[in-house]
Design a protein around this motif. Structure first.
Motif, PDB file in Angstrom:
ATOM      1  N   LEU A 160      49.902 -39.180 -50.477  1.00  0.00           N
ATOM      2  CA  LEU A 160      50.875 -38.092 -50.338  1.00  0.00           C
ATOM      3  C   LEU A 160      51.955 -38.292 -51.402  1.00  0.00           C
ATOM      4  O   LEU A 160      53.059 -38.802 -51.146  1.00  0.00           O
ATOM      5  CB  LEU A 160      51.478 -38.088 -48.936  1.00  0.00           C
ATOM      6  CG  LEU A 160      52.538 -37.028 -48.610  1.00  0.00           C
ATOM      7  CD1 LEU A 160      52.033 -35.625 -48.894  1.00  0.00           C
ATOM      8  CD2 LEU A 160      53.007 -37.169 -47.181  1.00  0.00           C
ATOM      9  N   HIS A 161      51.624 -37.891 -52.633  1.00  0.00           N
ATOM     10  CA  HIS A 161      52.398 -38.301 -53.796  1.00  0.00           C
ATOM     11  C   HIS A 161      52.071 -37.354 -54.947  1.00  0.00           C
ATOM     12  O   HIS A 161      50.948 -36.853 -55.046  1.00  0.00           O
ATOM     13  CB  HIS A 161      51.989 -39.745 -54.148  1.00  0.00           C
ATOM     14  CG  HIS A 161      52.704 -40.334 -55.320  1.00  0.00           C
ATOM     15  ND1 HIS A 161      52.220 -40.218 -56.607  1.00  0.00           N
ATOM     16  CD2 HIS A 161      53.838 -41.066 -55.397  1.00  0.00           C
ATOM     17  CE1 HIS A 161      53.041 -40.852 -57.425  1.00  0.00           C
ATOM     18  NE2 HIS A 161      54.033 -41.367 -56.722  1.00  0.00           N
ATOM     19  N   ASP A 210      50.518 -34.251 -31.060  1.00  0.00           N
ATOM     20  CA  ASP A 210      51.783 -34.425 -31.759  1.00  0.00           C
ATOM     21  C   ASP A 210      51.563 -34.689 -33.244  1.00  0.00           C
ATOM     22  O   ASP A 210      52.408 -35.264 -33.911  1.00  0.00           O
ATOM     23  CB  ASP A 210      52.580 -35.573 -31.140  1.00  0.00           C
ATOM     24  CG  ASP A 210      51.761 -36.866 -31.044  1.00  0.00           C
ATOM     25  OD1 ASP A 210      50.606 -36.881 -31.522  1.00  0.00           O
ATOM     26  OD2 ASP A 210      52.280 -37.852 -30.496  1.00  0.00           O
ATOM     27  N   ILE A 211      50.423 -34.247 -33.759  1.00  0.00           N
ATOM     28  CA  ILE A 211      50.058 -34.510 -35.150  1.00  0.00           C
ATOM     29  C   ILE A 211      49.832 -33.201 -35.889  1.00  0.00           C
ATOM     30  O   ILE A 211      49.168 -32.296 -35.372  1.00  0.00           O
ATOM     31  CB  ILE A 211      48.776 -35.370 -35.228  1.00  0.00           C
ATOM     32  CG1 ILE A 211      48.981 -36.719 -34.522  1.00  0.00           C
ATOM     33  CG2 ILE A 211      48.368 -35.600 -36.683  1.00  0.00           C
ATOM     34  CD1 ILE A 211      47.709 -37.475 -34.292  1.00  0.00           C
ATOM     35  N   ILE A 212      50.385 -33.108 -37.080  1.00  0.00           N
ATOM     36  CA  ILE A 212      50.148 -31.975 -37.961  1.00  0.00           C
ATOM     37  C   ILE A 212      49.426 -32.484 -39.204  1.00  0.00           C
ATOM     38  O   ILE A 212      49.911 -33.398 -39.872  1.00  0.00           O
ATOM     39  CB  ILE A 212      51.471 -31.310 -38.400  1.00  0.00           C
ATOM     40  CG1 ILE A 212      52.192 -30.681 -37.212  1.00  0.00           C
ATOM     41  CG2 ILE A 212      51.221 -30.280 -39.492  1.00  0.00           C
ATOM     42  CD1 ILE A 212      51.505 -29.476 -36.655  1.00  0.00           C
ATOM     43  N   THR A 213      48.269 -31.944 -39.482  1.00  0.00           N
ATOM     44  CA  THR A 213      47.578 -32.295 -40.718  1.00  0.00           C
ATOM     45  C   THR A 213      48.287 -31.618 -41.880  1.00  0.00           C
ATOM     46  O   THR A 213      48.579 -30.423 -41.835  1.00  0.00           O
ATOM     47  CB  THR A 213      46.106 -31.843 -40.678  1.00  0.00           C
ATOM     48  OG1 THR A 213      45.458 -32.491 -39.573  1.00  0.00           O
ATOM     49  CG2 THR A 213      45.376 -32.224 -41.965  1.00  0.00           C
ATOM     50  N   LEU A 214      48.594 -32.376 -42.907  1.00  0.00           N
ATOM     51  CA  LEU A 214      49.316 -31.856 -44.063  1.00  0.00           C
ATOM     52  C   LEU A 214      48.313 -31.327 -45.087  1.00  0.00           C
ATOM     53  O   LEU A 214      47.827 -32.056 -45.959  1.00  0.00           O
ATOM     54  CB  LEU A 214      50.192 -32.951 -44.669  1.00  0.00           C
ATOM     55  CG  LEU A 214      51.283 -33.506 -43.742  1.00  0.00           C
ATOM     56  CD1 LEU A 214      52.003 -34.677 -44.400  1.00  0.00           C
ATOM     57  CD2 LEU A 214      52.270 -32.410 -43.351  1.00  0.00           C
ATOM     58  N   GLY A 219      44.214 -26.443 -50.243  1.00  0.00           N
ATOM     59  CA  GLY A 219      43.235 -26.795 -49.218  1.00  0.00           C
ATOM     60  C   GLY A 219      43.019 -28.292 -49.096  1.00  0.00           C
ATOM     61  O   GLY A 219      42.314 -28.755 -48.191  1.00  0.00           O
ATOM     62  N   HIS A 220      43.638 -29.062 -49.987  1.00  0.00           N
ATOM     63  CA  HIS A 220      43.508 -30.522 -49.955  1.00  0.00           C
ATOM     64  C   HIS A 220      44.344 -31.106 -48.816  1.00  0.00           C
ATOM     65  O   HIS A 220      45.485 -30.685 -48.593  1.00  0.00           O
ATOM     66  CB  HIS A 220      43.958 -31.113 -51.286  1.00  0.00           C
ATOM     67  CG  HIS A 220      43.874 -32.608 -51.354  1.00  0.00           C
ATOM     68  ND1 HIS A 220      42.678 -33.280 -51.437  1.00  0.00           N
ATOM     69  CD2 HIS A 220      44.843 -33.562 -51.343  1.00  0.00           C
ATOM     70  CE1 HIS A 220      42.911 -34.578 -51.484  1.00  0.00           C
ATOM     71  NE2 HIS A 220      44.218 -34.778 -51.421  1.00  0.00           N
ATOM     72  N   ILE A 221      43.794 -32.080 -48.095  1.00  0.00           N
ATOM     73  CA  ILE A 221      44.523 -32.769 -47.030  1.00  0.00           C
ATOM     74  C   ILE A 221      45.221 -33.986 -47.628  1.00  0.00           C
ATOM     75  O   ILE A 221      44.575 -34.907 -48.135  1.00  0.00           O
ATOM     76  CB  ILE A 221      43.586 -33.184 -45.884  1.00  0.00           C
ATOM     77  CG1 ILE A 221      43.016 -31.938 -45.194  1.00  0.00           C
ATOM     78  CG2 ILE A 221      44.331 -34.060 -44.875  1.00  0.00           C
ATOM     79  CD1 ILE A 221      42.003 -32.238 -44.116  1.00  0.00           C
ATOM     80  N   TRP A 222      46.543 -33.993 -47.554  1.00  0.00           N
ATOM     81  CA  TRP A 222      47.346 -35.040 -48.165  1.00  0.00           C
ATOM     82  C   TRP A 222      47.729 -36.145 -47.186  1.00  0.00           C
ATOM     83  O   TRP A 222      48.049 -37.267 -47.604  1.00  0.00           O
ATOM     84  CB  TRP A 222      48.623 -34.436 -48.735  1.00  0.00           C
ATOM     85  CG  TRP A 222      48.374 -33.515 -49.886  1.00  0.00           C
ATOM     86  CD1 TRP A 222      48.098 -32.174 -49.834  1.00  0.00           C
ATOM     87  CD2 TRP A 222      48.358 -33.857 -51.278  1.00  0.00           C
ATOM     88  NE1 TRP A 222      47.917 -31.660 -51.099  1.00  0.00           N
ATOM     89  CE2 TRP A 222      48.073 -32.671 -52.005  1.00  0.00           C
ATOM     90  CE3 TRP A 222      48.570 -35.045 -51.984  1.00  0.00           C
ATOM     91  CZ2 TRP A 222      47.998 -32.656 -53.399  1.00  0.00           C
ATOM     92  CZ3 TRP A 222      48.500 -35.020 -53.365  1.00  0.00           C
ATOM     93  CH2 TRP A 222      48.207 -33.842 -54.062  1.00  0.00           C
ATOM     94  N   GLY A 223      47.713 -35.838 -45.913  1.00  0.00           N
ATOM     95  CA  GLY A 223      48.135 -36.817 -44.921  1.00  0.00           C
ATOM     96  C   GLY A 223      48.396 -36.135 -43.604  1.00  0.00           C
ATOM     97  O   GLY A 223      47.803 -35.092 -43.296  1.00  0.00           O
ATOM     98  N   ALA A 224      49.299 -36.702 -42.815  1.00  0.00           N
ATOM     99  CA  ALA A 224      49.628 -36.132 -41.515  1.00  0.00           C
ATOM    100  C   ALA A 224      51.084 -36.379 -41.187  1.00  0.00           C
ATOM    101  O   ALA A 224      51.661 -37.401 -41.569  1.00  0.00           O
ATOM    102  CB  ALA A 224      48.742 -36.739 -40.425  1.00  0.00           C
TER     103      ALA A 224
END
Length: 283
Positions: A160-161, A210-214, A219-224
């Protein structure tokens, strides 16, 4: 509990002072850092790459048969953080702590008080902080301490950078350790913003998840983003560092959260600040 203390002065950037301005020579340094990031990034592993089985849910707060004593079972989780002097922003204290996953008690801690000569440049935090933290890990490894971490939590981002290669990735690749990036603030990449994440969390309302996928605009998943404890207002931001998948990272982080921040990071933060306050006068 093992406890080691060291004070050193390090020049992390070819004799340049920490207050180095962005003069005409700086683009050369920045380009060199980008090349290093790209080289190390080719060695990055973003899936589970370890031999130990994951503990069952709730293992960190309940008695588990064997309590992690079996060969290859995840038992020792490290945390690293760096604190800075209020009187001199170029004096810092790096801390490495290791916790027993099943008790969340600290079983090892070590510190280095350093004078930094590398400036902070957004996106290149690793070039300022990684050498301090790598030396702490190397020192522990060289003394063959039995609680050397099987996994490391880093107070800093992983993938996530802006370059997809933050401090947690940098440390993980160079130390060849599974690492998880823990951010207290969100890197604004690929359309992700603090306000957007806050809106998504508020939209969940009272749902159990309680989690949101970032997921970025691409469309790329960077983290949560995760609200780690009941009643927590501010989320923390989890990202893959090295040799750990996002799903595994989330599970382990949730096992180690007594408060908002995972206990390995919380203890590294508390102890580094305390140690620095007591020992910064040696410079």
């Amino acid at each position: 509990m093992a406890h080691q203390r060291t004070t050193m002065e390090r020049d992390n950037m070819d004799g340049k002072e920490a207050s180095l301005p962005a003069t005409s020579c700086f683009p050369d340094i920045r380009n060199r850092w980008i090349e290093t990031q790209e080289t190390l990034k080719r060695r990055l592993i973003t899936e589970d790459d370890f031999t130990w089985p994951l503990p069952p849910e709730g293992a960190a707060t309940s008695k588990v048969e064997g309590r992690g004593e079996g060969v290859g079972v995840l038992k020792y989780v490290g945390g690293v953080d760096i604190s800075f002097s209020k009187n001199d922003p170029f004096i810092a204290c790096g801390a490495l702590v290791v916790l027993d996953l099943y008790t969340l008690q600290v079983v090892y801690d070590d510190y280095s008080v350093v004078r930094l000569h590398t400036p902070y440049v957004p996106g290149f935090l690793a070039f300022r902080e990684a050498p301090i933290l790598l030396e702490l890990l190397e020192r522990m490894k060289n003394c063959a301490h039995p609680s050397y971490p099987q996994l490391l939590m880093v107070d800093g981002n992983g993938v996530l950078h802006p370059q997809g290669f933050g401090l947690a990735c940098h440390l993980g690749v160079l130390a060849n350790l599974p690492t998880i990036g823990i951010g207290k603030n969100l890197h604004h990449v690929d359309g992700l913003t603090q306000s957007r994440v806050r809106q998504l969390l508020e939209a969940k309302g009272s749902f159990d998840d309680d989690i949101i996928t970032l997921t970025g605009d691409s469309g790329h998943i960077w983290g949560a983003a995760i609200q780690s404890t009941l009643g927590s207002v501010k989320p923390i931001f989890i990202s893959v560092g090295h040799r750990v998948s996002l799903a595994t990272a989330i599970k382990i982080v949730k096992m180690t959260c007594k408060y908002r921040v995972p206990e390995p990071i919380r203890q590294a933060d508390i102890r580094s600040r305390d140690y620095l306050q007591k020992h910064q006068g040696v410079h």
